[in-house]
Design a protein around this motif. Structure first.
Motif, mmCIF file in Angstrom:
data_model
loop_
_atom_site.group_PDB
_atom_site.id
_atom_site.type_symbol
_atom_site.label_atom_id
_atom_site.label_comp_id
_atom_site.label_asym_id
_atom_site.label_seq_id
_atom_site.Cartn_x
_atom_site.Cartn_y
_atom_site.Cartn_z
ATOM 1 N N LEU A 65 55.948 17.062 -0.155
ATOM 2 C CA LEU A 65 54.918 16.506 0.741
ATOM 3 C C LEU A 65 53.579 16.420 0.009
ATOM 4 O O LEU A 65 52.874 15.407 0.098
ATOM 5 C CB LEU A 65 54.805 17.389 1.997
ATOM 6 C CG LEU A 65 53.664 17.066 2.956
ATOM 7 C CD1 LEU A 65 53.783 15.647 3.502
ATOM 8 C CD2 LEU A 65 53.645 18.059 4.128
ATOM 9 N N ASN A 66 53.228 17.470 -0.716
ATOM 10 C CA ASN A 66 51.953 17.459 -1.435
ATOM 11 C C ASN A 66 51.910 16.330 -2.466
ATOM 12 O O ASN A 66 50.861 15.701 -2.665
ATOM 13 C CB ASN A 66 51.718 18.799 -2.150
ATOM 14 C CG ASN A 66 51.357 19.892 -1.152
ATOM 15 O OD1 ASN A 66 51.207 19.623 0.037
ATOM 16 N ND2 ASN A 66 51.234 21.104 -1.621
ATOM 17 N N LYS A 67 53.058 16.080 -3.104
ATOM 18 C CA LYS A 67 53.111 15.012 -4.110
ATOM 19 C C LYS A 67 52.871 13.650 -3.439
ATOM 20 O O LYS A 67 52.097 12.831 -3.908
ATOM 21 C CB LYS A 67 54.478 15.049 -4.798
ATOM 22 C CG LYS A 67 54.470 14.427 -6.149
ATOM 23 C CD LYS A 67 55.692 14.905 -6.957
ATOM 24 C CE LYS A 67 56.164 13.808 -7.879
ATOM 25 N NZ LYS A 67 57.041 12.821 -7.302
ATOM 26 N N LYS A 68 53.516 13.459 -2.290
ATOM 27 C CA LYS A 68 53.352 12.197 -1.543
ATOM 28 C C LYS A 68 51.905 12.031 -1.097
ATOM 29 O O LYS A 68 51.321 10.956 -1.171
ATOM 30 C CB LYS A 68 54.231 12.217 -0.281
ATOM 31 C CG LYS A 68 55.645 11.843 -0.530
ATOM 32 C CD LYS A 68 55.878 10.379 -0.147
ATOM 33 C CE LYS A 68 57.302 9.999 -0.480
ATOM 34 N NZ LYS A 68 57.480 8.676 -0.936
ATOM 35 N N LEU A 69 51.346 13.131 -0.593
ATOM 36 C CA LEU A 69 49.957 13.089 -0.134
ATOM 37 C C LEU A 69 49.020 12.767 -1.293
ATOM 38 O O LEU A 69 48.085 11.974 -1.153
ATOM 39 C CB LEU A 69 49.562 14.466 0.421
ATOM 40 C CG LEU A 69 49.632 14.680 1.917
ATOM 41 C CD1 LEU A 69 49.307 16.128 2.251
ATOM 42 C CD2 LEU A 69 48.673 13.750 2.656
ATOM 43 N N ALA A 70 49.305 13.423 -2.432
ATOM 44 C CA ALA A 70 48.461 13.224 -3.613
ATOM 45 C C ALA A 70 48.478 11.752 -4.036
ATOM 46 O O ALA A 70 47.439 11.165 -4.325
ATOM 47 C CB ALA A 70 48.948 14.120 -4.749
#
Ligand SMILES: Cc1ncc(COP(=O)(O)O)c(C=O)c1O
Length: 359
Positions: A65-70
């Motif tokens: 999720l953090n990667k997608k958000l980033a």
């Protein structure tokens, strides 16, 4: 003997977070998105759910999720800390920053949780009131107070809940530059604002922390997802006080799926803004109330000839639930109502027209 002596005095002074027990068919009291994410997303989630190993812990920090958000935000994943709604991040992070007697500057009125959690930390809360006719803060006064108090932390909400007002971009960046301490910027309502987000300039301010939520424009209040953005050095510290595993496997998946439906978010945001304009023009025709400008998905109006409590009750009786925000500083006799679907807004307007005569 009572059980009170088991607890800290700062806890005894507080009340538990409370939302009105009233209910009505048209619910416009919590600044929620009136639209739920699209059916295709829900169907994909049902399929995802079948694959879950419910017996396994999710990742401590939701890497995918953090990667997608980033990617979506154009920041490095190390700049992100995801939480179980922004409420959780307010609790866990203020605790990392504020201790006994530390000065925290929170211009009033503000989202109530900030004062509550700062109180639990035994910090010293400093405030300043807005102009009561506009509910806006004079940026010069904000700067003077910031320099006078030299707070360890300044908490700004932009656009602000509950006042619906905004600090213009240039004034905001000036305040961040002038602040000796950290600046916490809550952008829960930024998708509805004319002001741009400060995410693209995050790298320019090492003292800046931005809070975002999936609960408003992203339509996921029921899931509980929020995130903080800041420099990797700041995030290393804030991760330490974050409760592990609170972003459960299902919420992570919902967040990832929704980021793939950015077009849906943009389309419902446009609908809400169009309805906001319609409501503003209709409400401005009524007498007996003062409508404040708004840069969010909700309106504030002050009741002039009756009381907010009596109008709140008339609205509930007419089938509409709004929020009585009269208890906030500078907001006596004010009610808050969020933009709903066109049908909900029609119902609200019809009820308002029965309570307030036309000009
Ligand atoms: C300014 C502001 N920040 C944070 C929140 C909490 O959001 P979440 O649902 O992510 O906990 C709200 C909720 O109304 C809010 O108004």
């Amino acid at each position: 003997m009572t059980t009170e002596h088991f607890f800290r005095s700062v806890v005894l002074r507080e009340k538990a977070y409370h939302v009105s027990d009233d209910s009505a068919p048209v619910k416009l009291n919590q600044n929620e998105n009136p639209y739920s994410p699209p059916a295709e997303l829900t169907e994909a989630l049902v399929a995802d759910f079948r694959q879950f190993a419910l017996n396994r812990y999710p990742s401590v920090f939701p890497d995918e999720l953090n990667k997608k958000l980033a990617e979506h935000l154009g920041v490095h994943p190390d700049c992100i800390l995801t939480g179980h709604g922004s409420n959780e991040l307010i609790y866990s992070s203020l605790w990392a920053i504020l201790g006994y007697g530390d000065r925290v500057f929170i211009p009033s009125p503000s989202f109530s949780l900030y004062g509550t959690v700062a109180g639990f930390c035994e910090a010293s809360v400093l405030s300043v009131l807005p102009d009561e006719h506009t509910l806006r803060h004079d940026p010069v006064v904000l700067e003077e107070e910031l320099i006078r108090h030299q707070p360890k932390l300044t908490i700004l909400c932009n656009p602000n809940n509950p006042s619906a007002q905004v600090i213009p971009h240039a004034d905001l960046t000036n305040l961040i530059q002038k602040a000796a301490g950290l600046v916490w910027l809550d952008e829960a309502y930024i998708d509805y604002s004319v002001n741009p987000t400060l995410v693209p300039v995050l790298d320019d301010y090492r003292n800046l922390i931005i809070l975002r939520t999936f609960s408003k424009a992203y339509g996921l209040a029921g899931i509980r997802l929020g995130y903080l953005l800041g420099s990797p050095e700041v995030m290393i510290q804030l991760r330490k006080t974050k409760v592990p595993f609170t972003v459960d496997a299902f919420s992570q998946r919902v967040g990832i799926r929704l980021l793939e439906h950015q077009d849906w978010v943009e389309s419902v945001t446009r609908q809400i803004l169009a309805e906001r304009s319609r409501l503003a023009s209709e409400l401005s025709r009524l007498s007996g109330l003062r409508l404040f400008e708004t840069d969010t998905n909700f309106f504030i109006f002050k009741v002039l000839e009756k009381t907010a409590a009596s109008v709140f009750r008339e609205l509930v009786n007419g089938g509409v639930l709004v929020r009585n925000v009269s208890g906030y500083p500078a907001m006596a006799d004010c009610l808050r109502v969020n933009v709903g679907t066109p049908e909900e807004n029609d119902h609200f307007l019809k009820t308002m027209k029965m309570i307030f005569p036309a000009n």
